[in-house]
Design a protein around this motif. Structure first.
Motif, mmCIF file in Angstrom:
data_model
loop_
_atom_site.group_PDB
_atom_site.id
_atom_site.type_symbol
_atom_site.label_atom_id
_atom_site.label_comp_id
_atom_site.label_asym_id
_atom_site.label_seq_id
_atom_site.Cartn_x
_atom_site.Cartn_y
_atom_site.Cartn_z
ATOM 1 N N CYS A 162 -6.821 4.761 4.549
ATOM 2 C CA CYS A 162 -7.509 5.259 3.354
ATOM 3 C C CYS A 162 -8.819 5.945 3.726
ATOM 4 C CB CYS A 162 -7.786 4.112 2.387
ATOM 5 S SG CYS A 162 -6.323 3.481 1.529
ATOM 6 N N ARG A 163 -9.524 5.405 4.695
ATOM 7 C CA ARG A 163 -10.781 6.028 5.108
ATOM 8 C C ARG A 163 -10.543 7.398 5.743
ATOM 9 N NH1 ARG A 163 -12.504 0.661 6.195
ATOM 10 N NH2 ARG A 163 -11.913 0.757 8.394
ATOM 11 N N LEU A 164 -9.423 7.555 6.436
ATOM 12 C CA LEU A 164 -9.100 8.870 7.001
ATOM 13 C C LEU A 164 -8.934 9.904 5.892
ATOM 14 C CD1 LEU A 164 -6.536 7.932 9.802
ATOM 15 C CD2 LEU A 164 -8.939 8.555 10.079
ATOM 16 N N ILE A 165 -8.332 9.490 4.777
ATOM 17 C CA ILE A 165 -8.160 10.407 3.643
ATOM 18 C C ILE A 165 -9.514 10.731 3.021
ATOM 19 C CG2 ILE A 165 -7.186 10.638 1.328
ATOM 20 C CD1 ILE A 165 -4.830 8.944 2.260
ATOM 21 N N ARG A 166 -10.345 9.725 2.820
ATOM 22 C CA ARG A 166 -11.656 9.955 2.215
ATOM 23 C C ARG A 166 -12.508 10.891 3.055
ATOM 24 N NH1 ARG A 166 -15.021 5.041 -0.079
ATOM 25 N NH2 ARG A 166 -16.238 6.861 -0.682
ATOM 26 N N ARG A 167 -12.349 10.849 4.384
ATOM 27 C CA ARG A 167 -13.164 11.666 5.264
ATOM 28 C C ARG A 167 -12.521 13.007 5.595
ATOM 29 N NH1 ARG A 167 -16.394 7.497 9.236
ATOM 30 N NH2 ARG A 167 -16.939 6.002 7.607
ATOM 31 N N GLY A 168 -11.384 13.292 4.937
ATOM 32 C CA GLY A 168 -10.791 14.609 5.076
ATOM 33 C C GLY A 168 -9.903 14.822 6.274
ATOM 34 N N TYR A 169 -9.521 13.730 6.969
ATOM 35 C CA TYR A 169 -8.656 13.866 8.129
ATOM 36 C C TYR A 169 -7.176 13.881 7.747
ATOM 37 C CZ TYR A 169 -12.828 12.776 10.859
ATOM 38 O OH TYR A 169 -14.081 12.779 11.416
ATOM 39 N N ALA A 170 -6.867 13.520 6.512
ATOM 40 C CA ALA A 170 -5.484 13.509 6.037
ATOM 41 C C ALA A 170 -5.498 13.698 4.528
ATOM 42 C CB ALA A 170 -4.784 12.201 6.410
ATOM 43 N N SER A 171 -4.339 14.032 3.971
ATOM 44 C CA SER A 171 -4.263 14.309 2.536
ATOM 45 C C SER A 171 -3.459 13.272 1.767
ATOM 46 C CB SER A 171 -3.639 15.692 2.309
ATOM 47 O OG SER A 171 -2.353 15.762 2.918
ATOM 48 N N ALA A 172 -2.702 12.427 2.457
ATOM 49 C CA ALA A 172 -1.861 11.458 1.755
ATOM 50 C C ALA A 172 -1.558 10.269 2.656
ATOM 51 C CB ALA A 172 -0.559 12.103 1.287
ATOM 52 N N LEU A 173 -1.250 9.144 2.034
ATOM 53 C CA LEU A 173 -0.939 7.899 2.740
ATOM 54 C C LEU A 173 0.482 7.467 2.440
ATOM 55 C CD1 LEU A 173 -1.501 5.082 4.104
ATOM 56 C CD2 LEU A 173 -2.474 4.371 1.905
ATOM 57 N N VAL A 174 1.180 6.972 3.462
ATOM 58 C CA VAL A 174 2.492 6.358 3.310
ATOM 59 C C VAL A 174 2.419 4.948 3.868
ATOM 60 C CG1 VAL A 174 4.916 6.367 4.028
ATOM 61 C CG2 VAL A 174 3.786 8.511 3.421
ATOM 62 N N SER A 175 2.842 3.962 3.068
ATOM 63 C CA SER A 175 2.874 2.580 3.537
ATOM 64 C C SER A 175 4.051 1.854 2.909
ATOM 65 C CB SER A 175 1.580 1.844 3.180
ATOM 66 O OG SER A 175 1.642 0.481 3.599
ATOM 67 N N ALA A 176 4.729 1.038 3.712
ATOM 68 C CA ALA A 176 5.800 0.177 3.218
ATOM 69 C C ALA A 176 5.316 -1.262 3.146
ATOM 70 C CB ALA A 176 7.028 0.289 4.124
ATOM 71 N N GLY A 177 4.007 -1.433 3.158
ATOM 72 C CA GLY A 177 3.428 -2.768 3.152
ATOM 73 C C GLY A 177 3.458 -3.424 1.793
ATOM 74 N N SER A 178 2.813 -4.590 1.706
ATOM 75 C CA SER A 178 2.730 -5.344 0.460
ATOM 76 C C SER A 178 2.198 -4.458 -0.664
ATOM 77 C CB SER A 178 1.788 -6.534 0.654
ATOM 78 O OG SER A 178 1.309 -7.027 -0.571
ATOM 79 N N THR A 179 2.940 -4.374 -1.774
ATOM 80 C CA THR A 179 2.517 -3.516 -2.881
ATOM 81 C C THR A 179 1.142 -3.914 -3.390
ATOM 82 O OG1 THR A 179 4.806 -3.103 -3.558
ATOM 83 C CG2 THR A 179 3.091 -2.715 -5.197
ATOM 84 N N GLY A 180 0.935 -5.232 -3.582
ATOM 85 C CA GLY A 180 -0.355 -5.695 -4.063
ATOM 86 C C GLY A 180 -1.473 -5.332 -3.113
ATOM 87 N N GLY A 181 -1.236 -5.500 -1.810
ATOM 88 C CA GLY A 181 -2.245 -5.169 -0.815
ATOM 89 C C GLY A 181 -2.543 -3.686 -0.752
ATOM 90 N N ASN A 233 -8.151 9.141 -5.937
ATOM 91 C CA ASN A 233 -8.620 10.341 -5.241
ATOM 92 C C ASN A 233 -7.900 10.489 -3.911
ATOM 93 O OD1 ASN A 233 -10.731 11.327 -7.059
ATOM 94 N ND2 ASN A 233 -11.762 9.407 -6.577
ATOM 95 N N GLY A 234 -6.613 10.585 -3.973
ATOM 96 C CA GLY A 234 -5.769 10.702 -2.799
ATOM 97 C C GLY A 234 -4.349 10.346 -3.178
ATOM 98 N N THR A 235 -3.394 10.930 -2.488
ATOM 99 C CA THR A 235 -1.981 10.654 -2.751
ATOM 100 C C THR A 235 -1.545 9.442 -1.936
ATOM 101 O OG1 THR A 235 -1.562 13.012 -3.117
ATOM 102 C CG2 THR A 235 0.346 11.611 -2.641
ATOM 103 N N VAL A 236 -0.940 8.463 -2.612
ATOM 104 C CA VAL A 236 -0.483 7.242 -1.954
ATOM 105 C C VAL A 236 0.979 7.022 -2.304
ATOM 106 C CG1 VAL A 236 -0.770 4.741 -1.714
ATOM 107 C CG2 VAL A 236 -2.774 6.207 -2.051
ATOM 108 N N VAL A 237 1.842 6.987 -1.287
ATOM 109 C CA VAL A 237 3.269 6.721 -1.474
ATOM 110 C C VAL A 237 3.565 5.331 -0.921
ATOM 111 C CG1 VAL A 237 5.627 7.389 -0.873
ATOM 112 C CG2 VAL A 237 3.912 9.146 -1.375
ATOM 113 N N ILE A 238 4.113 4.456 -1.765
ATOM 114 C CA ILE A 238 4.454 3.094 -1.362
ATOM 115 C C ILE A 238 5.963 3.020 -1.176
ATOM 116 C CG2 ILE A 238 4.276 0.644 -1.930
ATOM 117 C CD1 ILE A 238 1.950 1.331 -3.769
ATOM 118 N N ALA A 239 6.397 3.012 0.073
ATOM 119 C CA ALA A 239 7.825 2.930 0.374
ATOM 120 C C ALA A 239 8.322 1.505 0.137
ATOM 121 C CB ALA A 239 8.084 3.351 1.819
ATOM 122 N N HIS A 240 9.622 1.356 -0.001
ATOM 123 C CA HIS A 240 10.212 0.037 -0.194
ATOM 124 C C HIS A 240 9.902 -0.841 1.013
ATOM 125 C CE1 HIS A 240 13.047 -3.075 -1.372
ATOM 126 N NE2 HIS A 240 13.234 -2.420 -2.512
ATOM 127 N N GLY A 241 9.563 -2.102 0.764
ATOM 128 C CA GLY A 241 9.173 -2.993 1.847
ATOM 129 C C GLY A 241 10.221 -3.167 2.930
#
Length: 364
Positions: A107-126, A311-319
């Motif tokens: 997430c910090r990489l997105i905030r600092r402009g190093y990336a435009s979106a996040l992909v994670s298959a981790g815990s949805t709540g987390g 303020n960033g695109t976040v894709v939550i893949a199936h665990g």
């Protein structure tokens, strides 16, 4: 030679084994998911090689390099080190407890402009809690919502919230309708999506206090939202509307119910098609259409849910995603970032500031 970027709050300029990192990249949480990091890294390599995605892998660098080497991909994908991991059984408090986790660093990489979106298959709540804390909500958005695509006909249906905000208020459901409308336009290409409110009956007075008040608000002048009225649970897979809105608790239960029903249907179909020699012959003749059907009903095909309103695109893949599901999630994240989904949502919310939402008439 890679300079390690630590997973602390002082991460400055992450570097890669090869290319420079820039804002057009997709950052992947390599440590999130039941099958991480093996399947996550494999899916990221697949996305890069087969779909042209430009990813960054965040996680335990030593393990990531070993897996990349096994795929003959060492040096192809930038790596940012983050030793801490949000476990699959951790919930919303993980966002505060683990500021150096792989998803927090991503997430910090997105905030600092190093990336435009996040992909994670981790815990949805987390993932939801950490993303809200690190990326912050867009101006005017009270709470984010998870949008998923349901395999309906004649075209897919956007369903939200699928689990981000369980304690929603009526005004939040109105905002979910705006988020879903913007997402349906970008993802499905629907010019004027029709929005339905999930409740226990089609009539205006059906439902609890939340849905009844949300119905009143949505029936008013909400710019850009074409409200089609209430829909019931039996309408979720019929394609009656383009966007279905509900609270996160109801939405998550409904989504898990649909997933369970689809798994049961596929298992029963498999048993029926292998029950006799005649059935096996028929399945052989229809194997192409059966493969297409299974692909269409597979949740990994759609890349996962998208956390809208930040303020960033976040894709939550199936665990339980495997490599193809992770690759699909990377492609989805790339496409949404290129479509400027965050900016489009911001414009839609700005056009409907709270003071412009219809208000309850005061009793005289």
């Amino acid at each position: 030679m890679q300079r390690r970027a630590s997973g602390t709050s002082r991460v400055s300029e992450p570097t890669s084994d090869t290319a420079a990192i820039d804002g057009r990249r997709i950052v992947v949480d390599a440590m999130g998911g039941d099958n991480a990091p093996g399947e996550v890294v494999a899916g990221t390599v697949m996305a890069a090689r087969e779909h042209g995605v430009r990813p960054i892998l965040v996680g335990q660098a030593v393990r990531i390099r070993q897996i990349l080497a096994a795929h003959d991909a060492l040096g192809e994908i930038p790596i940012v080190n983050a030793e801490d991991v949000v476990a699959m059984d951790e919930g919303a408090l993980a966002g505060l407890r683990r500021p150096r986790s792989s998803v927090a660093v991503a997430c910090r990489l997105i905030r600092r402009g190093y990336a435009s979106a996040l992909v994670s298959a981790g815990s949805t709540g987390g993932v939801v809690a950490t993303s809200r804390l690190r990326l912050r909500g867009q101006p005017g958005v009270a709470r984010p919502a998870i949008a998923v695509v349901l395999p309906t006909r004649p075209r897919p249906t956007v369903f939200l919230d699928a689990g981000a905000t369980a304690d929603a208020k009526p005004e939040m459901l109105v905002q979910f309708a705006m988020l879903g409308t913007a997402y349906a336009r970008v993802r499905l290409g629907v010019e004027a999506p029709r929005v339905g409110l999930l409740t226990i009956g089609e009539e205006a007075g059906k439902g609890d206090k939340l849905t009844r008040r949300a119905y009143e608000l949505l029936s008013g002048d909400v710019e850009g939202v074409e409200f089609a009225g209430n829909v019931e649970g039996s309408d979720l897979l019929t394609g009656k509307v383009d966007v279905v809105v509900t609270d996160g608790f109801t939405g998550n239960v409904a989504l898990k119910t649909i997933e369970g029903a689809v798994r049961l249907a596929i298992a029963e179909m498999r048993d029926a098609l292998t029950a006799s020699r005649t059935a096996k012959l028929g399945a052989l003749l229809q194997r192409r259409r059966l493969r297409l059907l299974r692909h269409r009903l597979d949740s990994e095909t759609y890349g996962g849910g998208v956390l809208l309103g930040l303020n960033g695109t976040v894709v939550i893949a199936h665990g339980s995603s495997h490599a193809p599901g992770v690759a699909a999630a990377c492609v989805l994240a790339r496409d949404l970032a290129e479509s400027r989904i965050v900016e489009q949502i911001g414009e839609r919310i700005a056009a409907n500031r709270p003071h412009r939402l219809p208000r309850r008439e005061e009793s005289r």
